[in-house]
Design a protein around this motif. Structure first.
Motif, short mmCIF file in Angstrom:
data_model
loop_
_atom_site.label_atom_id
_atom_site.label_comp_id
_atom_site.label_asym_id
_atom_site.label_seq_id
_atom_site.Cartn_x
_atom_site.Cartn_y
_atom_site.Cartn_z
N GLN A 409 11.57 68.54 38.90
CA GLN A 409 12.37 68.00 39.98
C GLN A 409 13.81 68.43 39.77
N ASP A 466 12.24 62.92 43.86
CA ASP A 466 13.70 62.98 43.76
C ASP A 466 14.32 61.74 43.14
N SER A 467 13.64 60.58 43.24
CA SER A 467 14.24 59.35 42.71
C SER A 467 13.34 58.60 41.73
N TYR A 482 14.15 56.41 37.94
CA TYR A 482 15.07 57.10 37.04
C TYR A 482 16.31 56.25 36.78
N LYS A 484 20.34 56.24 35.21
CA LYS A 484 21.50 57.09 35.53
C LYS A 484 21.54 58.36 34.69
N GLN A 487 19.20 60.67 36.69
CA GLN A 487 19.73 60.90 38.03
C GLN A 487 20.94 61.83 38.00
N SER A 488 21.78 61.69 36.98
CA SER A 488 23.00 62.52 36.93
C SER A 488 22.68 63.97 36.64
N ILE A 490 19.58 65.56 37.66
CA ILE A 490 18.72 66.16 38.69
C ILE A 490 19.53 66.96 39.68
#
Length: 490
Positions: A409, A466-467, A482, A484, A487-488, A490
């Motif tokens: 991803q 994506d999340s 996910y 942080k 997420q930071s 991706i």
């Protein structure tokens, strides 16, 4: 200040440090295995965990003992200041320069957050400086204090730089499990263990069923609502053996590389038409877009694995690159693995099953990078045998699996590793599966997290959206959101 007052302050500071060091050392000693494991997850101390775990406890006891002897108290206070300066520098680096913040290392500070931990340490550094100044008659004491503190800071900075170099290059196989990476936020009972995640689209997850290949289960991203669909094929006159469904919105694909045939349709109506028939066999495939795809097949006469790419549908142009997969033994089992595609990077990623390597290529199969997974298995550990009658090569013993499942991803590669790293206990491994995360743009290991069993069912496969990471565990679908730190990236 009166000598008696100075003496009382020094005595109090020494007493506080004795209590601190004895309590901290005893706490670590009583739970030594856990303390050592926590050091193993440290961004600075991972490669040195065995040594540091013993030395820290030893030094804390020694300094506490020396602080109780008046004649040796001055030396002990200087040692105290050096040690606390190192601890404080360690926390500052963790909070500001580390790729993640690990768990604390036990003792009295275990219940404190890292910022509170920092304030606590700064306070004790100040106390040590005050005690040294009160009992010193040296005019150059401030310069000496500055040199000691600066030297202690440089030692920890050096460890940080050296540790990062070892983790990325020498690879001692120590996983990092930072907080705020991924955690289960929802689950749903599928009531059937045969499902696998075929793909996602916006707020929907699509699952296919290995026992009913044309049945699709649509679930919303909150894992609350379900819908079922049946795929309609325009033709069914094929000898199907291994039907799979892949969703690459707005399209879905029905594939069987043994026929070989590829269908394509829209997820809006679940009707599929043949777009490729008997043009190339494949054992794995990814769809780059509606006109491009990449696949793994076997080249004659030996049947060794090779990657190919196809562009166009009506009269596709097919290219092969025999240089991507590198043979170690037979070229079949030793080059087996998973094929993924990153839409963000426009790259193909091939991860070997039985060795610690993944390959990044462009869409035309030109190799950009060869990078390693965190384990140290550089050569596939396989035992094969060639059957005399048929000439086929078969596995003669269960293979030593390294990287089982993968998903991509954005810029991240998620790998379900089958190997246990240092400081990972039986209790966790008996009830969880590990997922390692790699930064594809920089080709290095980021972090790991556990996916825990759901009612005794371990993870079968997963899909990185994506999340969240969607996981089939037994007959459950799990959603791991996910944190942080993922997420930071991706």
């Amino acid at each position: 200040m009166r000598p008696k007052t100075k003496s009382i302050i020094i005595e109090l500071v020494c007493l506080l440090y004795v209590l601190l060091f004895v309590y901290a050392a005893v706490s670590k000693l009583l739970d030594f295995e856990n303390f050592q494991a926590q050091l193993g997850q440290s961004p600075l101390l991972s490669p040195f965990a065995n040594f540091v775990s013993v030395v820290v406890i030893f030094i804390e006891f020694i300094i506490a003992f020396l602080l109780c002897i008046p004649k040796l108290r001055n030396i002990a206070l200087w040692g105290t200041l050096a040690l606390m300066s190192m601890f404080t520098t360690y926390i500052i680096i963790i909070l500001n320069f580390s790729s993640f913040v690990p768990c604390s290392c036990g003792g009295i500070l275990e219940k404190l957050g890292w910022t509170q931990h920092l304030i606590f340490n700064i306070g004790f550094v100040f106390l040590a400086i005050v005690a040294i100044l009160l009992q010193s008659v040296n005019n150059r004491i401030l310069i000496q204090l500055l040199i000691l503190v600066l030297g202690s800071v440089l030692v920890i900075i050096g460890l940080f730089l050296f540790s990062e170099d070892i983790m990325q290059k020498e690879n001692p196989f120590i996983r990092r499990f930072p907080q705020a990476t991924a955690a289960k936020v929802a689950s749903i009972d599928l009531r059937n263990p045969s499902y696998y995640v075929a793909g996602t689209d916006k707020n929907k997850i699509y699952l296919a069923n290995r026992l009913a290949p044309l049945q699709i289960l649509e679930i919303d991203s909150n894992l609350k609502r379900k819908k079922k669909y049946t795929i309609q094929l325009d033709r069914e006159n094929f000898n199907f053996k291994a039907v799979e469904v892949r969703v690459n919105a707005p399209y879905f694909y029905v594939i069987d590389g043994t026929v070989p045939v590829i269908y394509r349709g829209l997820i809006s109506d679940w009707k599929a038409n043949v777009i490729s028939e008997k043009k190339f066999y494949f054992s794995d495939i990814v769809f780059i877009n509606d006109k491009q795809l990449a696949f793994r097949t076997q080249k004659p006469p030996a049947g060794e694995n090779i990657l190919g790419a196809s562009s166009g549908n009506d009269d596709p142009e097919i290219k092969y690159n025999p240089l991507v997969l590198q043979k170690q033994m037979d070229g079949i089992f030793d080059t087996d693995g998973t094929l993924q595609y990153s839409k963000t990077l426009h790259k193909l990623i091939y991860t070997y099953y039985y060795r610690n390597q993944y390959i990044i290529t462009n869409e035309n199969l030109t190799v950009d990078h060869r990078a390693n997974t965190i384990d140290t298995t550089t050569k596939a550990k396989l035992k094969t045998v060639r059957l005399k009658q048929s000439g086929d090569i078969k596995l003669a013993a269960p293979p030593y699996m390294v990287n089982r499942h993968t998903s991509v991803q954005g810029k991240l590669l998620f790998v379900n590793s089958q190997l246990r790293g240092k400081y990972e206990g039986d209790e966790v491994w008996n009830h969880a599966t590990v997922v390692d995360v790699y930064d594809l743009s920089k080709q290095f290991y980021l972090l790991s997290f556990y996916v825990y069993e759901e009612e005794g069912g371990k993870m079968k496969n997963f899909f990185a959206a994506d999340s969240a990471l969607y996981i089939v565990s037994g007959h459950y679908l799990l959603k791991y959101g996910y944190g942080k730190r993922i997420q930071s990236k991706i």
